[in-house]
Motif scaffolding. Structure first.
Motif, PDB file in Angstrom:
ATOM      1  N   TYR A  54       4.416  -0.849  13.965  1.00 27.95           N
ATOM      2  CA  TYR A  54       4.451  -0.737  15.256  1.00 27.95           C
ATOM      3  C   TYR A  54       4.684   0.084  15.804  1.00 27.95           C
ATOM      4  O   TYR A  54       4.622   0.712  17.477  1.00 27.95           O
ATOM      5  N   LYS A  55       4.588   1.583  14.860  1.00 28.86           N
ATOM      6  CA  LYS A  55       4.238   3.647  15.576  1.00 28.86           C
ATOM      7  C   LYS A  55       4.911   3.533  16.065  1.00 28.86           C
ATOM      8  O   LYS A  55       5.202   4.640  16.930  1.00 28.86           O
ATOM      9  N   ASN A  56       6.885   2.880  15.806  1.00 30.61           N
ATOM     10  CA  ASN A  56       7.649   3.922  16.951  1.00 30.61           C
ATOM     11  C   ASN A  56       9.167   4.075  16.450  1.00 30.61           C
ATOM     12  O   ASN A  56      10.305   3.852  17.076  1.00 30.61           O
ATOM     13  N   GLU A  57       8.652   3.781  15.045  1.00 29.00           N
ATOM     14  CA  GLU A  57      10.158   4.680  14.101  1.00 29.00           C
ATOM     15  C   GLU A  57      10.759   5.665  14.854  1.00 29.00           C
ATOM     16  O   GLU A  57      12.179   5.816  14.576  1.00 29.00           O
ATOM     17  N   GLN A  58      10.213   6.523  14.978  1.00 29.82           N
ATOM     18  CA  GLN A  58      10.411   8.066  15.360  1.00 29.82           C
ATOM     19  C   GLN A  58      11.558   7.795  16.343  1.00 29.82           C
ATOM     20  O   GLN A  58      12.138   8.409  16.287  1.00 29.82           O
ATOM     21  N   ILE A  76      19.374  -1.295  10.829  1.00 33.84           N
ATOM     22  CA  ILE A  76      17.984  -0.965  11.300  1.00 33.84           C
ATOM     23  C   ILE A  76      17.330  -1.392  10.210  1.00 33.84           C
ATOM     24  O   ILE A  76      18.046  -1.404   8.544  1.00 33.84           O
ATOM     25  N   THR A  77      16.595  -2.504  10.864  1.00 32.26           N
ATOM     26  CA  THR A  77      15.001  -2.722  10.147  1.00 32.26           C
ATOM     27  C   THR A  77      14.142  -2.613  10.290  1.00 32.26           C
ATOM     28  O   THR A  77      13.720  -1.935  11.693  1.00 32.26           O
ATOM     29  N   THR A  78      12.593  -2.026   9.314  1.00 25.76           N
ATOM     30  CA  THR A  78      11.476  -1.259   9.444  1.00 25.76           C
ATOM     31  C   THR A  78      11.393  -2.468   8.353  1.00 25.76           C
ATOM     32  O   THR A  78      11.880  -3.503   7.086  1.00 25.76           O
ATOM     33  N   LYS A  79       9.678  -2.766   9.051  1.00 23.85           N
ATOM     34  CA  LYS A  79       8.544  -3.645   7.997  1.00 23.85           C
ATOM     35  C   LYS A  79       7.853  -2.565   6.879  1.00 23.85           C
ATOM     36  O   LYS A  79       7.036  -1.802   8.078  1.00 23.85           O
ATOM     37  N   LEU A  80       7.509  -2.925   5.931  1.00 24.07           N
ATOM     38  CA  LEU A  80       6.096  -2.803   5.526  1.00 24.07           C
ATOM     39  C   LEU A  80       4.784  -3.469   6.407  1.00 24.07           C
ATOM     40  O   LEU A  80       4.236  -3.961   6.271  1.00 24.07           O
ATOM     41  N   ARG A  81       3.785  -2.382   6.608  1.00 22.66           N
ATOM     42  CA  ARG A  81       2.583  -2.205   6.976  1.00 22.66           C
ATOM     43  C   ARG A  81       1.417  -2.719   6.156  1.00 22.66           C
ATOM     44  O   ARG A  81       1.927  -2.800   4.511  1.00 22.66           O
ATOM     45  N   ASP A  88       3.207   1.344  -5.964  1.00 26.88           N
ATOM     46  CA  ASP A  88       2.895   2.715  -5.489  1.00 26.88           C
ATOM     47  C   ASP A  88       2.907   2.721  -4.402  1.00 26.88           C
ATOM     48  O   ASP A  88       3.268   3.904  -3.595  1.00 26.88           O
ATOM     49  N   SER A  89       2.109   2.455  -3.501  1.00 25.34           N
ATOM     50  CA  SER A  89       2.064   2.066  -2.556  1.00 25.34           C
ATOM     51  C   SER A  89       3.388   2.300  -1.162  1.00 25.34           C
ATOM     52  O   SER A  89       3.676   2.396  -0.391  1.00 25.34           O
ATOM     53  N   ALA A  90       4.204   0.863  -2.192  1.00 24.05           N
ATOM     54  CA  ALA A  90       5.161   0.473  -0.846  1.00 24.05           C
ATOM     55  C   ALA A  90       6.102   1.575  -0.552  1.00 24.05           C
ATOM     56  O   ALA A  90       7.055   1.941  -0.364  1.00 24.05           O
ATOM     57  N   SER A  91       6.316   2.019  -2.129  1.00 24.67           N
ATOM     58  CA  SER A  91       7.253   3.309  -2.975  1.00 24.67           C
ATOM     59  C   SER A  91       7.212   4.406  -1.691  1.00 24.67           C
ATOM     60  O   SER A  91       7.708   4.807  -0.645  1.00 24.67           O
ATOM     61  N   GLU A  92       5.816   4.956  -1.387  1.00 21.59           N
ATOM     62  CA  GLU A  92       5.967   5.833  -0.963  1.00 21.59           C
ATOM     63  C   GLU A  92       6.104   5.491   0.303  1.00 21.59           C
ATOM     64  O   GLU A  92       6.273   6.657   1.230  1.00 21.59           O
ATOM     65  N   ALA A  93       5.213   4.128   1.374  1.00 21.57           N
ATOM     66  CA  ALA A  93       5.568   3.256   2.901  1.00 21.57           C
ATOM     67  C   ALA A  93       6.800   3.851   3.250  1.00 21.57           C
ATOM     68  O   ALA A  93       7.945   3.954   3.868  1.00 21.57           O
ATOM     69  N   ILE A  94       8.215   2.882   1.643  1.00 23.07           N
ATOM     70  CA  ILE A  94       9.975   3.207   2.297  1.00 23.07           C
ATOM     71  C   ILE A  94       9.864   4.459   2.401  1.00 23.07           C
ATOM     72  O   ILE A  94      10.764   4.901   3.332  1.00 23.07           O
ATOM     73  N   ASP A  95       9.428   5.817   1.568  1.00 22.18           N
ATOM     74  CA  ASP A  95       9.892   7.462   2.339  1.00 22.18           C
ATOM     75  C   ASP A  95       9.031   6.911   3.605  1.00 22.18           C
ATOM     76  O   ASP A  95      10.253   8.465   4.308  1.00 22.18           O
ATOM     77  N   GLY A  96       7.772   6.439   3.804  1.00 17.08           N
ATOM     78  CA  GLY A  96       8.249   7.235   4.999  1.00 17.08           C
ATOM     79  C   GLY A  96       8.469   7.190   6.521  1.00 17.08           C
ATOM     80  O   GLY A  96       8.560   7.584   7.516  1.00 17.08           O
ATOM     81  N   SER A  97       9.054   5.373   5.685  1.00 17.77           N
ATOM     82  CA  SER A  97       9.746   5.328   6.764  1.00 17.77           C
ATOM     83  C   SER A  97      10.831   5.728   7.197  1.00 17.77           C
ATOM     84  O   SER A  97      11.224   5.694   8.378  1.00 17.77           O
ATOM     85  N   ARG A 100      10.649   9.122   9.367  1.00 17.67           N
ATOM     86  CA  ARG A 100      10.081   8.711  10.210  1.00 17.67           C
ATOM     87  C   ARG A 100      11.304   8.771  11.407  1.00 17.67           C
ATOM     88  O   ARG A 100      11.545   8.986  12.439  1.00 17.67           O
ATOM     89  N   LEU A 101      12.215   7.938  10.686  1.00 17.70           N
ATOM     90  CA  LEU A 101      13.517   7.159  11.326  1.00 17.70           C
ATOM     91  C   LEU A 101      13.963   8.136  11.223  1.00 17.70           C
ATOM     92  O   LEU A 101      15.228   9.115  11.798  1.00 17.70           O
ATOM     93  N   ASN A 102      14.673   9.740   9.922  1.00 15.18           N
ATOM     94  CA  ASN A 102      14.867  10.733  10.220  1.00 15.18           C
ATOM     95  C   ASN A 102      16.951   9.976   9.554  1.00 15.18           C
ATOM     96  O   ASN A 102      17.926   9.829  10.183  1.00 15.18           O
ATOM     97  N   MET A 103      16.121   8.768   8.620  1.00 13.02           N
ATOM     98  CA  MET A 103      17.704   8.523   7.832  1.00 13.02           C
ATOM     99  C   MET A 103      17.749   8.451   6.672  1.00 13.02           C
ATOM    100  O   MET A 103      16.522   8.489   5.776  1.00 13.02           O
TER     101      MET A 103
END
Length: 278
Positions: A54-58, A76-81, A88-97, A100-103
């Protein structure tokens, strides 16, 4: 269920509590997301559903902080693209969320779709399990998973999802998936619960007149009474408020059954609904 407050919760198989009603931010622009989430929180929503796609986590994170209540009071729920499958990709993406959420954590992290194939799905699921163990995620789940995708997790002896989020409304009730999840204590969340405004349905219009409620309120009420967690979304402030005004009435059993009879199976799908992936 009438009389419950908007922030009433149900218990997941994990033991966590999740609000019965969520606010979705799919297709809400960055510019509108913050105001929409703030309005949702103002009227009582305590469950916000976003996604990397959705590109609006921030903006969701900014709204939560600006609203000012303790973080643990908002789910708060978010989802993996789709392109972040594999461990490895999923682990990095989790950290990215989280960044962006700053949580420090999210309450629920879902695999957004089953499109990666069996091997990648399994590796991705293990990444979510490990992120949960590390305290980055409170609960883990999936979205758009059909029986074969769910059975892969079960057959692998892995922790089952707490949630399966699927397209779900009277026209597309996905009954085999719902039944499988119910038997295993997996809670079902309903996206597109408002049928994207396709309200020209005689049964629905008759219930609008009977209960003196608008079509969206009837549909959210149906979803709640069926035991689902509906995720209505809107960027219109008045609609955000009215979609939540569903706790002062009950549909009769007969009227729930009338709506149940509208099911067209997958032919009734109005959205992405990629449940048939290999």
């Amino acid at each position: 269920m009438a009389g419950f407050a908007i922030n009433s919760t149900i218990r997941l198989s994990s033991g966590s509590q999740i609000p019965r009603l969520g606010f979705g931010v799919y297709q809400i622009s960055k510019d509108e997301t913050k105001a929409s989430v703030l309005e949702a929180l103002k009227v009582g929503y305590r469950h916000i559903d976003t996604a990397q796609l959705y590109k609006n986590e921030q903006e969701v994170g900014e709204a939560v902080r600006e609203f000012g209540i303790p973080r643990e009071q908002i789910y708060i729920t978010t989802k993996l693209r789709s392109d972040a499958k594999g461990y490895d990709s999923a682990s990095e993406a989790i950290d990215g969320s989280l960044k962006r959420l700053n949580m420090d954590y999210v309450d629920l992290f879902l695999i957004h779709d089953p499109l990666a194939g069996a091997a990648a799905r399994k590796a991705t699921w293990k990444a979510l399990i490990d992120a949960k163990k590390a305290g980055k995620i409170k609960d883990i789940g999936v979205s758009n998973y059909n029986l074969n995708h769910l059975e892969e997790i079960e057959a692998g002896g892995l922790e089952l999802p707490a949630i399966n989020q699927i397209e779900l409304h009277p026209l597309n009730q996905q009954r085999p998936i719902v039944e499988w999840c119910d038997k295993r204590g997996i809670t079902v969340e309903a996206y597109c619960p408002l049928i994207r405004g396709q309200f020209d349905i005689p049964v629905l219009q008759a219930l609008v007149q009977k209960y003196n409620k608008d079509p969206a309120q009837i549909l959210v009420r149906w979803s709640l009474q069926r035991g689902f967690i509906p995720l209505p979304r809107s960027s219109k402030l008045a609609r955000i408020r009215s979609n939540a005004q569903v706790y002062d009435f009950n549909l009769s059993d007969e009227d729930v059954t009338q709506l149940d009879k509208l099911d067209k199976g997958t032919e009734g799908a109005i959205s992405w609904n990629p449940i048939h992936a290999d």
